[in-house]
Scaffold this active site. Structure first.
Site, mmCIF file in Angstrom:
data_model
loop_
_atom_site.group_PDB
_atom_site.id
_atom_site.type_symbol
_atom_site.label_atom_id
_atom_site.label_comp_id
_atom_site.label_asym_id
_atom_site.label_seq_id
_atom_site.Cartn_x
_atom_site.Cartn_y
_atom_site.Cartn_z
ATOM 1 N N PRO A 2 0.762 -1.242 0.000
ATOM 2 C CG PRO A 2 -0.055 -0.952 2.198
ATOM 3 C CD PRO A 2 0.814 -1.818 1.366
ATOM 4 C CD GLU A 3 5.537 2.906 -1.394
ATOM 5 O OE1 GLU A 3 5.798 3.958 -1.985
ATOM 6 O OE2 GLU A 3 6.394 2.062 -1.098
ATOM 7 C CE LYS A 52 2.148 6.236 1.804
ATOM 8 N NZ LYS A 52 3.245 6.180 2.803
ATOM 9 N NE ARG A 262 8.962 2.325 7.250
ATOM 10 C CZ ARG A 262 8.008 2.562 6.359
ATOM 11 N NH1 ARG A 262 7.412 3.732 6.329
ATOM 12 N NH2 ARG A 262 7.630 1.628 5.512
#
Length: 273
Positions: A2-3, A52, A262
């Site tokens: 999911p981007e 998103k 990240r």
DNA sequence: GCTGCATGATGAA
DNA sequence: TCATCCTGCAGCA
């Protein structure tokens, strides 16, 4: 998955499946039972995506219908969220399925979302107000340029901040900066107008390609010896999760480190600091 | 059967 | 910066 590209793709697919249709709604898992009950039997009027986030509107022709009419269904997939889609003969949902929407001909099953909730217009406006421009909506990029110029933080970090640009995730961050030849640690504020224009237009192209194909593929045509359909899954990207492997352009081993909590990936030679 | 991991985001400290 | 939430699946015993 999911981007931003995934979210916009879901919006389009769900619109195609359900816009103008009365839908049945329920929550196999039970965690969205009350919300699903409000949606059950109403007409799904429209679906749209911002970054998103997904927003589903219920009510015929946009007119409120029933209790849920003034509310929007807000879905954010987070890291784990997924929709499964079926035709007239759906597989029965897993125990973790938060929400099922269906007609006679189609069914979607949502599992693992960070958010699945009914929100009022004020909450929606507040939420959208926190999002930067979204390349896939054709938003004016000026606020994104201004936001980057204001930040001394690394551009790799700024790109993941949804207030700067809505829809970029960890894969697009890595691939975009590689294609631009920009080191992720470079301060965001150093970007000039021309470099930003390149960034925005490339990002829009990459996201649009991902939306159409349903997956992120950033290897550009002249770098390919085989058509896209023949690409193995590990041949779709330049740097993301390719730590230690040779750069596809110069052969230098890809490096990775933490940036903004990240992992980030870059070629030290193609992306000089 | 377990463990670890994943393309996300938030709130407390 | 860290803990936390969310689910499914690959890889291993």
């Amino acid at each position: 998955m999911p981007e931003g590209h995934t979210i916009h793709r879901y919006a389009r697919l769900h619109r195609e499946l359900f816009a103008g249709e009365r839908v049945a709604a329920w929550s196999p898992q039970g965690r969205f039972a009350a919300g699903a009950a409000m949606l059950d039997g109403t007409t799904l009027h429209g679906v749209d995506a911002h970054g998103k986030h997904l927003f589903y509107r219920f009510g015929a022709n946009g007119r409120p219908e029933g209790e849920a009419g003034a509310l929007a269904l807000h879905v954010h997939l987070g890291l784990f969220g997924k929709f499964r889609q079926y035709g007239a003969d759906p597989r029965s949902p897993t125990a973790g399925t938060r929400l099922v929407l269906s007609t006679e001909d189609a069914e979607i099953q949502l599992a693992g979302p960070t958010a699945c909730e009914l929100i009022d217009p004020g909450t929606e406006a507040e939420l959208r107000g926190r999002l930067g421009p979204d390349p896939l909506r054709g938003d004016d990029p000026a606020p994104a340029f201004a936001a980057l110029r204001r930040r001394r933080a690394a551009i790799g970090q700024a790109l993941l901040d949804q207030r700067v640009i809505a829809g970029v995730g960890n894969v697009y961050r890595a691939e975009l900066l590689f294609l631009l030849g920009v080191h992720p640690d470079r301060p965001a504020c150093e970007i000039d107008r021309a470099a930003f224009d390149d960034l925005w237009h490339l990002l829009r192209r990459l996201l649009a390609a991902g939306e159409r194909r349903g997956r992120i593929i950033t290897i550009i045509p002249q770098d390919r010896s085989r058509p896209p359909s023949r690409l193995r899954s590990d041949e779709r990207l330049y740097v993301y999760r390719r730590t230690g492997q040779p750069c596809r352009r110069c052969g230098t081993p890809i490096r990775s480190w933490e940036l903004g909590g990240r992992p980030v990936f870059a070629c030290p030679r193609c992306q000089p600091i």
